[in-house]
Motif scaffolding. Structure first.
Motif, mmCIF file in Angstrom:
data_model
loop_
_atom_site.group_PDB
_atom_site.id
_atom_site.type_symbol
_atom_site.label_atom_id
_atom_site.label_comp_id
_atom_site.label_asym_id
_atom_site.label_seq_id
_atom_site.Cartn_x
_atom_site.Cartn_y
_atom_site.Cartn_z
ATOM 1 N N LEU A 28 0.833 -1.202 0.000
ATOM 2 C CA LEU A 28 0.000 0.000 0.000
ATOM 3 C C LEU A 28 0.868 1.252 0.000
ATOM 4 O O LEU A 28 0.634 2.193 -0.781
ATOM 5 C CB LEU A 28 -0.935 -0.004 1.212
ATOM 6 C CG LEU A 28 -1.841 1.220 1.343
ATOM 7 C CD1 LEU A 28 -2.792 1.324 0.150
ATOM 8 C CD2 LEU A 28 -2.624 1.160 2.655
ATOM 9 N N VAL A 29 1.878 1.292 0.859
ATOM 10 C CA VAL A 29 2.757 2.461 0.937
ATOM 11 C C VAL A 29 3.504 2.653 -0.383
ATOM 12 O O VAL A 29 3.612 3.779 -0.898
ATOM 13 C CB VAL A 29 3.744 2.322 2.111
ATOM 14 C CG1 VAL A 29 4.788 3.441 2.077
ATOM 15 C CG2 VAL A 29 2.998 2.352 3.445
ATOM 16 N N ALA A 30 4.017 1.556 -0.948
ATOM 17 C CA ALA A 30 4.747 1.669 -2.216
ATOM 18 C C ALA A 30 3.850 2.207 -3.326
ATOM 19 O O ALA A 30 4.267 3.056 -4.126
ATOM 20 C CB ALA A 30 5.314 0.305 -2.604
ATOM 21 N N THR A 60 0.554 12.375 -5.340
ATOM 22 C CA THR A 60 1.459 13.485 -5.030
ATOM 23 C C THR A 60 0.712 14.655 -4.397
ATOM 24 O O THR A 60 1.330 15.641 -3.978
ATOM 25 C CB THR A 60 2.165 13.983 -6.307
ATOM 26 O OG1 THR A 60 1.178 14.401 -7.269
ATOM 27 C CG2 THR A 60 3.034 12.892 -6.915
ATOM 28 N N ALA A 61 -0.603 14.546 -4.294
ATOM 29 C CA ALA A 61 -1.414 15.661 -3.804
ATOM 30 C C ALA A 61 -1.502 15.700 -2.283
ATOM 31 O O ALA A 61 -1.551 16.773 -1.677
ATOM 32 C CB ALA A 61 -2.823 15.584 -4.399
ATOM 33 N N ASN A 62 -1.548 14.532 -1.650
ATOM 34 C CA ASN A 62 -1.694 14.460 -0.191
ATOM 35 C C ASN A 62 -0.337 14.273 0.475
ATOM 36 O O ASN A 62 0.625 13.835 -0.150
ATOM 37 C CB ASN A 62 -2.622 13.295 0.174
ATOM 38 C CG ASN A 62 -4.020 13.469 -0.394
ATOM 39 O OD1 ASN A 62 -4.717 14.422 -0.076
ATOM 40 N ND2 ASN A 62 -4.427 12.544 -1.267
ATOM 41 N N ARG A 63 -0.296 14.577 1.771
ATOM 42 C CA ARG A 63 0.933 14.384 2.543
ATOM 43 C C ARG A 63 0.733 13.243 3.526
ATOM 44 O O ARG A 63 -0.349 13.083 4.095
ATOM 45 C CB ARG A 63 1.323 15.666 3.282
ATOM 46 C CG ARG A 63 1.543 16.857 2.348
ATOM 47 C CD ARG A 63 2.352 17.949 3.016
ATOM 48 N NE ARG A 63 3.725 17.534 3.283
ATOM 49 C CZ ARG A 63 4.692 17.553 2.382
ATOM 50 N NH1 ARG A 63 4.455 17.955 1.147
ATOM 51 N NH2 ARG A 63 5.911 17.173 2.700
ATOM 52 N N ALA A 93 9.181 9.134 -1.876
ATOM 53 C CA ALA A 93 8.426 10.298 -2.359
ATOM 54 C C ALA A 93 8.578 11.472 -1.402
ATOM 55 O O ALA A 93 8.642 11.295 -0.177
ATOM 56 C CB ALA A 93 6.952 9.938 -2.521
ATOM 57 N N GLU A 94 8.616 12.678 -1.944
ATOM 58 C CA GLU A 94 8.822 13.874 -1.135
ATOM 59 C C GLU A 94 7.666 14.155 -0.196
ATOM 60 O O GLU A 94 7.855 14.815 0.839
ATOM 61 C CB GLU A 94 9.048 15.090 -2.048
ATOM 62 C CG GLU A 94 10.350 15.035 -2.825
ATOM 63 C CD GLU A 94 10.554 16.292 -3.658
ATOM 64 O OE1 GLU A 94 9.649 17.167 -3.640
ATOM 65 O OE2 GLU A 94 11.613 16.406 -4.310
#
Length: 385
Positions: free
Chosen positions: A25-27, A34-37, A54-55
């Motif tokens: 799930l995390v991968a 890229t929209a949520n943190r 991911a940033e």
């Protein structure tokens, strides 16, 4: 949204399919969203166990796992004052929703909306498989976690029905989302890779494969008895290969192999790295899965994706997952298990049919679909504030 992913209780290599679920799930979320943190909540000893590239993903550590000074302090403060210092720490996070992926809320009672992935309530059906302490813990935490959770994700309709019927949970807050298949699980024709794993484990004969931790409900002993019948009746000139974490029943299973005189026909490989599993599925004559109770059954979808025919128990969620791609047997009947396995593997056309159906059905279990559906549940939970 700001989303917490709760891996505080994760100890790598100890929780089987639930760890596989969180890792995938995390991968996938890192690739898609890229929209949520996101904040991965972890014990400092295992904070690097799940790769974050991911940033918009970060880690926050919580030092409360057993045993640790934080765990001891949490117990003392809770006993003296009734206050849970872990709950206070979690409540201080600047997130809109927290996903708890391991069936219980850790900790309960936070002010932040929660999404709970609930795997199964095996203890309600087979209490004899649990120690009195573990049974008491499950009965105390599982129902209350399901009741408190803002939204619940389950991987099978069977588990949703269990929650509604056994715990009285509102079906409107339960979403069925199939678990996806991890990368690398596919039909292979790379002879060198297949040969290397065959040689590494000494797999010189055809074999039936069962990957499962040695918990009592995994039903290894009946499988061994059925395999003994297969060999006695000359129905399979091959081996049985077992892999998985050594757990509660491991010693009994090894003793049973000896008692049945199967030392030369049963290979116990133990815990294997994930990258070897697709190779074993590709090499196996069939996956045999006799478990008495599963909330999902990840090995079934992994096998289907690899073109490995499925012969499995007609129990709990397994028929739902296997669909028309599995040959089913009564897991409590050694005779029915042996008869179904023997009849299936003796029929090349039936094996090919199961292989073909499995490859087709495997398309339903896609991690991108799983992740997108999970994101929608996060939004529903966050919007409840």
């Amino acid at each position: 949204m700001r989303i917490g992913l709760n891996a505080i209780s994760l100890v790598p290599g100890k929780i089987g399919g639930m760890e596989t679920y969180l890792r995938n799930l995390v991968a996938t979320l890192q690739r898609l969203d890229t929209a949520n943190r996101y904040v991965l909540m972890a014990d400092p000893r295992h904070a690097g166990a799940i790769p974050l590239t991911a940033e918009n993903f970060s880690v926050r550590t919580f030092s409360y796992a057993k045993p640790s000074p934080g765990w001891f302090a949490r117990g003392v403060v809770r006993n003296l004052t009734g206050r849970d210092i872990l709950r206070t720490a979690v409540d201080g996070m600047a997130v809109d929703v927290i996903h708890h992926p391991f069936t219980v809320l850790t900790p309960p009672g936070t002010r932040i909306p929660s999404v709970l992935t609930f795997w199964d309530m095996q203890h309600e059906f087979f209490p004899e498989f649990f120690s009195p302490l573990d049974l008491r813990r499950r009965r105390m935490l599982y129902r209350s976690s399901a009741e408190e959770a803002t939204q619940i994700i389950v991987s099978a309709t069977f588990t949703k029905e269990c929650l509604v019927e056994r715990y009285g949970i509102d079906p409107a807050k339960i979403t069925v989302i199939f678990t996806g298949i991890g990368e690398g699980f596919r039909a292979m024709d790379d002879g060198s890779l297949l040969t290397s794993v065959r040689e590494k484990h000494g797999l010189r004969r055809p074999f039936l494969y069962y990957p499962a931790a040695t918990w009592p409900h995994k039903n290894h002993r009946r499988l061994l008895a059925a395999f003994r019948l297969l060999t006695d009746r000359g129905l399979f000139d091959g081996d049985l290969v077992l892999s998985g974490i050594a757990m509660q029943s491991h010693g009994e299973i090894l003793a049973e192999i000896g008692r049945l005189g199967l030392e030369e026909r049963v290979r116990v490989l133990g815990y294997l790295p994930t990258e070897e599993l697709p190779l074993l599925y590709n090499l196996a004559t069939a996956l045999v899965f006799p478990s008495l109770f599963e909330g999902f059954g990840i090995p079934l979808v992994e096998a289907m994706a690899c073109g490995c025919p499925i012969i499995c128990a007609d129990a709990a969620s397994l028929p739902e997952v296997a669909g028309d791609a599995g040959a089913l047997f009564d897991p409590r009947s050694v005779e029915d298990m042996a008869e179904t396995i023997g009849r299936t593997i003796a029929d090349p056309e039936r094996l090919e049919e199961l292989r073909r159906r499995g490859l087709q059905r495997a398309r339903l279990f896609d991690w991108e679909t799983t992740a997108r559906q999970t994101l929608r549940v996060y939004g529903e939970a966050a919007g409840s504030r």
